[in-house]
Motif scaffolding. Structure first.
Motif, mmCIF file in Angstrom:
data_model
loop_
_atom_site.group_PDB
_atom_site.id
_atom_site.type_symbol
_atom_site.label_atom_id
_atom_site.label_comp_id
_atom_site.label_asym_id
_atom_site.label_seq_id
_atom_site.Cartn_x
_atom_site.Cartn_y
_atom_site.Cartn_z
ATOM 1 N N TYR B 63 0.847 -1.204 0.000
ATOM 2 C CA TYR B 63 0.000 0.000 0.000
ATOM 3 C C TYR B 63 0.879 1.250 0.000
ATOM 4 N N LEU B 174 -7.677 -5.711 4.577
ATOM 5 C CA LEU B 174 -7.985 -4.687 3.584
ATOM 6 C C LEU B 174 -6.706 -4.233 2.872
ATOM 7 N N ASP B 176 -5.092 -1.570 2.882
ATOM 8 C CA ASP B 176 -4.115 -0.830 3.684
ATOM 9 C C ASP B 176 -3.525 -1.658 4.815
ATOM 10 N N ASP B 178 -5.251 -3.106 7.281
ATOM 11 C CA ASP B 178 -6.179 -3.273 8.404
ATOM 12 C C ASP B 178 -6.846 -4.643 8.291
ATOM 13 N N VAL B 179 -7.247 -5.187 9.438
ATOM 14 C CA VAL B 179 -7.959 -6.466 9.388
ATOM 15 C C VAL B 179 -9.306 -6.307 10.102
ATOM 16 N N ILE B 180 -10.336 -6.874 9.516
ATOM 17 C CA ILE B 180 -11.656 -6.838 10.150
ATOM 18 C C ILE B 180 -12.236 -8.251 10.216
ATOM 19 N N LEU B 207 -19.692 -8.123 0.133
ATOM 20 C CA LEU B 207 -18.691 -7.212 -0.452
ATOM 21 C C LEU B 207 -17.385 -7.918 -0.784
ATOM 22 N N PHE B 208 -17.084 -8.984 -0.041
ATOM 23 C CA PHE B 208 -15.788 -9.644 -0.191
ATOM 24 C C PHE B 208 -15.867 -10.921 -1.018
ATOM 25 N N SER B 211 -14.710 -10.126 -5.564
ATOM 26 C CA SER B 211 -14.362 -8.716 -5.402
ATOM 27 C C SER B 211 -12.873 -8.516 -5.252
ATOM 28 N N ALA B 519 -12.521 4.358 -1.832
ATOM 29 C CA ALA B 519 -12.483 4.673 -0.403
ATOM 30 C C ALA B 519 -11.560 3.716 0.343
ATOM 31 N N PRO B 522 -7.430 3.588 -2.570
ATOM 32 C CA PRO B 522 -7.409 4.710 -3.524
ATOM 33 C C PRO B 522 -6.452 4.503 -4.706
#
Lengths: 546, 546
Positions: B63, B174, B176, B178-180, B207-208, B211, B519, B522
């Motif tokens: 990133y 994600l 960048d 980050d992990v969710i 969403l995932f 994608s 978002a 980018p």
């Protein structure tokens, strides 16, 4: 006093929807601000568009003007906040006029509706056509919106009970007024638009449930073929610890598909509230209804501490086999397992007294409760459960019930737990103790929602006209939500006032939601606060790529 | 030659995952660039992280550096592009080393896995534990990733065949770094994390899937309880028009839940390719296999123009009743309806010859095809269908098959249609004519995927080593996709090379996807081009709120 921006946007909206559909009359606004518990958010106006194009135009104007808007379908979100927006000062975008059924297939078993289409309306629609399809209905009023309930991920009683899971092809107006269709519906004349959830590429449907990212203006709802034969079943446990055995006995049948719909198991308080209002006389005017007094009623009414219902759908032989498996599974777990079909119910209604002698069951009185639940399991909407919102009122429910108007207190908390007896017991035990301690009857139902989960609906039911009760109810709800979270049980749905708490603390997940929201609605004009974490979650900003 | 930025990032990755897991060796890179059809995208390096934390660190570095990365699970996406990235120059992030099974519950019937966990691995895991749970398997290789298939929304043969619909609790890294965690899994010690799809607030799982918005590094997959009794069924139609009647007969049974799993109906070409390689001798070395010659084989092998299979799951009585209903529904629609259970299959294997005399069915030869399909319907992975990718090869498949390496040509097109005989007929008729016209055998299977939809898998199978075939196959695929779209049939899944076409033209929907992508990522470093519309869709920018 309105600012000049507000006056300007009201004029724009009036041009779009017609002045008669922009409501600024005080009495109507104040009525819309009233829910079944204490809320403080004020509504400056109500706008009622007639179709999707008007919704788009209204949103374009709001987006340009930076005016916050809160969409409702029919706004009967009782127990979770009714019509009240999640933030102060939002204009209500009332979609109730958009009530067309725009698509239907008997062969492929679906209907496509707008947000104003109610449960009753669809029920009539199917009846009129002599359709062989059943809808799913919730226990909320027949006047509730189908889309409103589905996007809140509500559930009903048939095999199509998970409403959002049985829908697809959403038409969504975004904050800036753009409109999209999800799944295959976005492609020209795609045959599978109303039939297939996923489409191709990222699936966006979930984004628009329990969210403030778009306004669902159309949705396809799948319907189930009426089975050749239908049979309801009823069972009960005589002790509060008996719940565990029931859940563990039902789980394998739910997992292997023998039981295809949700079983609902209500405790004694919940059943009593469905049968009558608060027994003020017997309780000597005191609240809450004590355990010993509840026990007296239970014996008198011959109800269990836990009272379960569910249904079997299929051919006669399929239902017969399911019945055998259910009997075997519940043997020793329930003191009574009854099966009821249309014939038996008709018979019972005619000969309630004699039936009671034969079965030992107080059928005459119970029929009033049984019949609506029986109907719900066939997807027939009913007004009956609505009456129980008048539980703590001293006057009887009026013919046209309106819990918001009538000061009925109702606040729901709906944690999800594993489909497992231990968790059911722990969760309901905790809620029972906590509600009684706060002075409320612990009205609880446990729904075997999916193969692997239970949803527990805990009602805090009270009289808003009694001073102090609003505050006590809110405090009880907050403590309950917090306590359940600490034990690992989180709600499937949030009420206005607890949305930020329900969304949990700020972190990468809420930051992700925030980024998506900012991308679609930078000024946050669409339903601000709705399923949003209010903690500052923009602290940690990602390093931009070099 | 690598740029200094490239060298720098390779060094960073080497520090994160260890230098032995950063692959820059030419031979390996060139191998990874090879799919089962013509692709041109080059892979500058392969990075193989060991766990989620390493994926995060790798992504943070990418990133920051603006380096494009393309994640694969095991990369066996045959027919859709294998390991090849959707854009040129992406570094392959190979998650194959992350192959731990990190959660399991026998009672609540789920398993939590990492992306490197294969079908075979889960199958062994369940066998070892003598679990009473079945997984769902696809016909792809046993070495295929479970997560890879689920996020592509692949499907199998049991009641849990819709893989993405039977999963939840995604852990996602994600762009960048980050992990969710999705659903309830994002809350501390939420009991329902691996059990409940929705969580609270907007549901992000969709969403995932299909994608490029995140990297799924963990997922819970639901398992089905092994039924008390299992029976496969086989049926066929003797004419190409016979498909319509079969579909219309099966639909009511699928809709009412009597049939709970997908039925697969394969045409004669598809069955032949499962039985043997291209009959070069009989065809006099010419391709495609003509209709008359196919007919000769069909009669010789006693297969139908359409050959269906499916299974019934339940207690003996449940299966008996389903069998009765299936018999009744298919009466007059099929020339032959056979039911097979474990006992019958064992018996048939022992006495294939005698059985053939009794039944008139060429069981000896068919068993080789039947057995793997029978196993798949019980969730047992098989290598068998992989052999058919060698259909047009002149040499037999090697012991260790690798269609990418061996120049097997395979390109899939998978349109979705209503679960309706007319559409099935129209769709397959169109595909048959088009493929033959392009010089390929129309190998087609029709899967009754959901209650309301069919998915048609059309294989373009060829030999990549024959000059010109790659181009002809790609042209055929493109024309097929375009022609189907014009008729209203869109694919459920896209292949590398056709992703932009499958995503359709630019419009509000693709703009919305673009806004979300921008978002979260980018610079577009995560899997650029994957399920993305390539047309300029940023032309119309929304007016910012004043």
């Amino acid at each position: 006093m309105r600012t000049s921006e507000e006056v300007a946007i009201l004029e724009q909206w009036a041009r779009i929807v017609g002045p008669e559909h922009v409501v600024t009359e005080e009495r109507e606004l104040r009525a819309a601000e009233k829910a079944t518990y204490a809320t403080g958010h004020r509504i400056p106006a109500i706008v009622r568009p007639a179709d999707c194009a008007q919704v788009q135009e209204c949103m374009r104007a709001a987006y340009r003007g930076g005016i916050a808007v809160y969409p409702i379908s029919t706004g009967k979100n009782w127990g979770y906040g009714s019509r009240v927006p999640a933030s102060d000062g939002c204009v209500l975008l009332d979609l109730g006029r958009m009530n067309r059924i725009v698509g239907f297939s008997e062969e492929l078993a679906y209907v496509t509706v707008e947000p104003g289409v109610t449960q009753q309306q669809l029920h009539h629609f199917l009846r009129e056509r002599r359709s062989a399809l059943w809808m799913d209905a919730t226990g909320a009023s027949p006047d509730c919106s189908l889309i409103g309930n589905a996007v809140e991920r509500g559930f009903g009683h048939t095999p199509y009970g998970d409403h959002f899971a049985n829908s697809c092809g959403l038409q969504v107006v975004l904050a800036d007024g753009d409109v999209i269709d999800t799944g295959f519906s976005r492609f020209p004349s795609a045959h599978a638009g109303p039939l297939f959830r996923w489409g191709v590429g990222p699936s966006l449907d979930g984004l628009f449930s329990q969210s403030n990212l778009g306004i669902v203006t159309r949705m396809t709802i799948w319907l189930m073929p009426a089975p050749e034969y239908f049979q309801g079943y009823y069972f009960r446990a005589e002790s509060s610890e008996g719940l565990s055995g029931l859940i563990d006995a039902l789980r394998p049948l739910r997992l292997n598909g023998t039981i295809r719909s949700a079983s609902h198991i209500a405790n004694d308080y919940k059943v009593l509230s469905a049968l009558q209002q608060y027994p003020w006389h017997a309780a000597g005017g005191r609240t809450p209804l004590s355990r010993p007094l509840m026990e007296r009623f239970r014996k008198e009414l011959k109800i269990g501490v836990w009272n379960g219902s569910g249904a079997l759908y299929g051919t006669k032989a399929q239902v017969r086999e399911a019945r055998r498996l259910l009997r075997r599974a519940l043997a020793g777990k329930t003191s009574r397992l009854q099966f009821v079909d249309d014939r038996k119910l008709r018979f019972a209604s005619m000969f309630a007294k004699a039936y009671q002698l034969g079965s030992g069951w107080n059928l005459a009185r119970m029929l009033a409760v049984l019949r609506p639940v029986y109907g719900l399991m066939k997807g027939i909407p009913t007004e009956h459960p609505l009456a129980s919102t008048y539980w703590r009122k001293t006057a009887p429910p009026p013919p046209r019930m309106d819990p918001d108007r009538d000061g009925c207190g109702l606040l729901w908390c709906s944690p999800v737990a594993p489909n497992d007896g231990f968790h059911a017991q722990q969760l309901t035990g905790l809620a029972t103790e906590l509600l009684l301690r706060h002075g409320f009857e612990p009205m609880i139902s446990v729904t075997v929602l999916t193969e692997r989960t239970l949803s527990c609906i805990i009602s805090i039911s009270y009289d808003r006209d009694v001073p102090g009760e609003d505050q006590r109810a809110t405090a009880c709800h907050e403590e309950l939500l917090g306590e359940l979270g600490r034990k690992g049980y989180y709600p499937y749905r949030a009420s206005i006032g607890s949305m930020s708490a329900a969304m949990g603390p700020a972190g990468p997940y809420t930051q992700l939601l925030r980024k998506i929201k900012d991308a679609l609605d930078p000024a946050g004009i669409l339903a601000p606060g709705r399923y949003e974490c209010r903690e500052p979650d923009r602290v940690k900003s990602a390093t931009p790529p070099s």
